[in-house]
Design an enzyme around this catalytic site. Structure first.
Site, PDB file in Angstrom:
ATOM      1  N   GLY A  11      -3.812  -3.039   8.691  1.00  0.00           N
ATOM      2  CA  GLY A  11      -3.556  -1.714   9.288  1.00  0.00           C
ATOM      3  C   GLY A  11      -3.843  -0.615   8.289  1.00  0.00           C
ATOM      4  N   SER A  13      -6.329   1.484   8.083  1.00  0.00           N
ATOM      5  CA  SER A  13      -7.251   2.550   8.494  1.00  0.00           C
ATOM      6  C   SER A  13      -6.575   3.903   8.628  1.00  0.00           C
ATOM      7  CB  SER A  13      -7.918   2.178   9.823  1.00  0.00           C
ATOM      8  OG  SER A  13      -6.940   2.021  10.829  1.00  0.00           O
ATOM      9  N   VAL A  63      -4.278  -8.772  13.782  1.00  0.00           N
ATOM     10  CA  VAL A  63      -3.356  -9.560  12.946  1.00  0.00           C
ATOM     11  C   VAL A  63      -2.515 -10.552  13.759  1.00  0.00           C
ATOM     12  CG1 VAL A  63      -3.172  -7.744  11.176  1.00  0.00           C
ATOM     13  CG2 VAL A  63      -1.444  -7.867  12.986  1.00  0.00           C
ATOM     14  N   SER A 141      11.232  -1.740   8.008  1.00  0.00           N
ATOM     15  CA  SER A 141      11.663  -0.420   8.487  1.00  0.00           C
ATOM     16  C   SER A 141      13.179  -0.328   8.385  1.00  0.00           C
ATOM     17  CB  SER A 141      11.258  -0.244   9.951  1.00  0.00           C
ATOM     18  OG  SER A 141      11.917   0.868  10.513  1.00  0.00           O
ATOM     19  N   TYR A 154      11.418  -3.742  18.266  1.00  0.00           N
ATOM     20  CA  TYR A 154      10.895  -3.302  16.966  1.00  0.00           C
ATOM     21  C   TYR A 154      11.891  -3.623  15.839  1.00  0.00           C
ATOM     22  CZ  TYR A 154       8.980  -0.009  13.477  1.00  0.00           C
ATOM     23  OH  TYR A 154       8.452   0.561  12.350  1.00  0.00           O
ATOM     24  N   LYS A 158      11.421  -6.100  12.634  1.00  0.00           N
ATOM     25  CA  LYS A 158      11.501  -5.606  11.250  1.00  0.00           C
ATOM     26  C   LYS A 158      12.644  -6.277  10.479  1.00  0.00           C
ATOM     27  CE  LYS A 158       7.997  -2.785  11.339  1.00  0.00           C
ATOM     28  NZ  LYS A 158       6.815  -3.031  10.500  1.00  0.00           N
ATOM     29  N   ILE A 187       8.619   8.499   8.590  1.00  0.00           N
ATOM     30  CA  ILE A 187       7.462   8.932   7.804  1.00  0.00           C
ATOM     31  C   ILE A 187       6.501   9.660   8.753  1.00  0.00           C
ATOM     32  CG2 ILE A 187       5.594   8.147   6.287  1.00  0.00           C
ATOM     33  CD1 ILE A 187       8.428   7.419   5.214  1.00  0.00           C
TER      34      ILE A 187
HETATM   35  P1  NAI Z   1       0.268   3.816  12.579  1.00  0.00           P
HETATM   36  O1  NAI Z   1       0.443   3.548  14.027  1.00  0.00           O
HETATM   37  O2  NAI Z   1      -0.218   5.153  12.139  1.00  0.00           O
HETATM   38  O3  NAI Z   1      -0.652   2.705  11.913  1.00  0.00           O
HETATM   39  C1  NAI Z   1      -0.475   1.362  12.201  1.00  0.00           C
HETATM   40  C2  NAI Z   1      -1.672   0.603  11.733  1.00  0.00           C
HETATM   41  O4  NAI Z   1      -1.552  -0.765  12.136  1.00  0.00           O
HETATM   42  C3  NAI Z   1      -2.967   1.140  12.360  1.00  0.00           C
HETATM   43  O5  NAI Z   1      -3.981   1.120  11.378  1.00  0.00           O
HETATM   44  C4  NAI Z   1      -3.259   0.116  13.436  1.00  0.00           C
HETATM   45  O6  NAI Z   1      -4.625  -0.005  13.754  1.00  0.00           O
HETATM   46  C5  NAI Z   1      -2.733  -1.152  12.790  1.00  0.00           C
HETATM   47  N1  NAI Z   1      -2.485  -2.182  13.782  1.00  0.00           N
HETATM   48  C6  NAI Z   1      -1.657  -2.110  14.858  1.00  0.00           C
HETATM   49  N2  NAI Z   1      -1.743  -3.258  15.558  1.00  0.00           N
HETATM   50  C7  NAI Z   1      -2.639  -4.059  14.909  1.00  0.00           C
HETATM   51  C8  NAI Z   1      -3.155  -5.358  15.136  1.00  0.00           C
HETATM   52  N3  NAI Z   1      -2.769  -6.082  16.202  1.00  0.00           N
HETATM   53  N4  NAI Z   1      -4.049  -5.875  14.259  1.00  0.00           N
HETATM   54  C9  NAI Z   1      -4.458  -5.136  13.193  1.00  0.00           C
HETATM   55  N5  NAI Z   1      -4.011  -3.902  12.918  1.00  0.00           N
HETATM   56  C10 NAI Z   1      -3.115  -3.371  13.775  1.00  0.00           C
HETATM   57  O7  NAI Z   1       1.671   3.481  11.929  1.00  0.00           O
HETATM   58  P2  NAI Z   1       2.317   3.841  10.519  1.00  0.00           P
HETATM   59  O8  NAI Z   1       3.356   4.848  10.776  1.00  0.00           O
HETATM   60  O9  NAI Z   1       1.300   4.094   9.492  1.00  0.00           O
HETATM   61  O10 NAI Z   1       3.083   2.475  10.221  1.00  0.00           O
HETATM   62  C11 NAI Z   1       2.641   1.510   9.281  1.00  0.00           C
HETATM   63  C12 NAI Z   1       3.742   0.482   9.111  1.00  0.00           C
HETATM   64  O11 NAI Z   1       4.925   1.118   8.654  1.00  0.00           O
HETATM   65  C13 NAI Z   1       4.129  -0.218  10.410  1.00  0.00           C
HETATM   66  O12 NAI Z   1       4.417  -1.571  10.163  1.00  0.00           O
HETATM   67  C14 NAI Z   1       5.368   0.517  10.844  1.00  0.00           C
HETATM   68  O13 NAI Z   1       6.187  -0.275  11.654  1.00  0.00           O
HETATM   69  C15 NAI Z   1       5.998   0.814   9.507  1.00  0.00           C
HETATM   70  N6  NAI Z   1       6.947   1.924   9.544  1.00  0.00           N
HETATM   71  C16 NAI Z   1       6.561   3.172   9.893  1.00  0.00           C
HETATM   72  C17 NAI Z   1       7.490   4.198   9.908  1.00  0.00           C
HETATM   73  C18 NAI Z   1       7.121   5.594  10.266  1.00  0.00           C
HETATM   74  O14 NAI Z   1       8.025   6.416  10.307  1.00  0.00           O
HETATM   75  N7  NAI Z   1       5.882   5.950  10.503  1.00  0.00           N
HETATM   76  C19 NAI Z   1       8.885   3.951   9.571  1.00  0.00           C
HETATM   77  C20 NAI Z   1       9.181   2.607   9.208  1.00  0.00           C
HETATM   78  C21 NAI Z   1       8.229   1.633   9.196  1.00  0.00           C
END
Ligand code: NAI
Length: 246
Positions: A11, A13, A63, A141, A154, A158, A187
């Site tokens: 993830g 990108s 993934v 998380s 979710y 986590k 975030i």
């Molecule tokens: P986002 O939605 O901006 O990015 C998620 C990334 O995961 C994207 O690049 C997406 O293409 C990729 N992804 C999703 N499903 C996929 C799959 N089946 N195969 C390959 N790639 C896949 O989310 P963000 O905010 O950057 O989150 C990143 C991580 O941090 C996640 O695991 C999220 O649960 C965790 N997180 C985020 C928080 C936030 O406040 N944004 C808080 C706590 C945890």
């Protein structure tokens, strides 16, 4: 410095994954960026990472797919000659109150958030064992620590990731491999942008530091765990949440 090390970021990108990929590249690491559908964005991350002189290649992979992951890991091992740092970051939300949550939404979140980490860690297990080194960093998380209404799927995924992290840490510590989790709070990314403005403001009021974190706040903790600095830390969960969970 991470010169000579290769990091694989799922993830990678956009959002937190993108910031992690760029922060590791800035420390000198070569990076393999896993994306699912965001090819242009993933290539842009690699182009941006090239400024630090390391190698950066994007790979398409879902993934959650047990067939795709070993194939892409084999391609990365062959292209980079090894992997030193695995960051299981890919994650999704399918929020909804439990009464209306579909089984599909429950399972999908498990398959991506928990299954993704399982498939990648398992695919690199033998490689890390042979090298007798490796850093595994799972992005959990605070939802997994605190629970959150509307996020039963979710939060369970986590929290599961934390149990997974501690088990893998115990299993691999004897071979010099560490496994840790980072638990971000709120975030600023596309994931939290989806929340209504009023909800975002209400959350901000609950955060002792009174702001959402940035993807870079999380990325710097990953850099710390990935480097020599994190060498004696394993099975740990580091919150990056502005004090939300205090
Ligand atoms: P986002 O939605 O901006 O990015 C998620 C990334 O995961 C994207 O690049 C997406 O293409 C990729 N992804 C999703 N499903 C996929 C799959 N089946 N195969 C390959 N790639 C896949 O989310 P963000 O905010 O950057 O989150 C990143 C991580 O941090 C996640 O695991 C999220 O649960 C965790 N997180 C985020 C928080 C936030 O406040 N944004 C808080 C706590 C945890």
């Amino acid at each position: 410095m991470l010169k000579g090390k290769t990091a694989l970021i799922t993830g990678g990108s956009r959002g937190i994954g993108r910031a992690i990929a760029l922060a590791l590249a800035a420390e000198g690491a070569d990076i393999a960026v896993i994306y699912n559908g965001g090819e242009t964005a993933a290539r842009a991350v690699c182009e941006e990472a090239a400024q630090w002189g390391g190698k950066a290649v994007a790979y398409a992979c879902n993934v959650a797919d047990p067939d795709q992951v070993p194939t892409v890991v084999a391609a990365i091992l062959s292209e980079f000659g090894g992997v030193d740092i695995l960051v299981n970051n890919a994650g999704i939300t399918r929020d909804g109150l439990l009464a209306s949550m579909s089984e599909e939404d429950f399972i999908r979140v498990m398959e991506v958030n928990l299954g993704g980490a399982f498939h990648f860690t398992k695919s690199l297990y033998g490689h890390f064992l042979k090298k007798r080194s490796g850093r595994i960093i799972n992005i959990s998380s605070v939802s997994g620590l605190m629970g959150n209404p509307g996020q039963a799927n979710y939060a369970a995924s986590k929290a599961g990731l934390i149990g997974f992290t501690k088990s893998v840490a115990k299993e691999l510590a004897g071979r010099g491999i560490t496994c840790n989790a980072v638990a971000p709070g709120f975030i600023q990314t596309e994931m939290t942008e989806k929340l209504p403005r009023e909800k975002q403001e209400a959350i901000r009021q609950q955060i002792p530091l009174r702001r959402f974190g940035t993807p870079e706040d999380v990325a710097q903790v990953v850099v710390f765990l990935a480097g020599e600095t994190g060498g004696y830390i394993t099975g740990e969960v580091i919150r990056v949440d502005g004090g939300l969970y205090i």
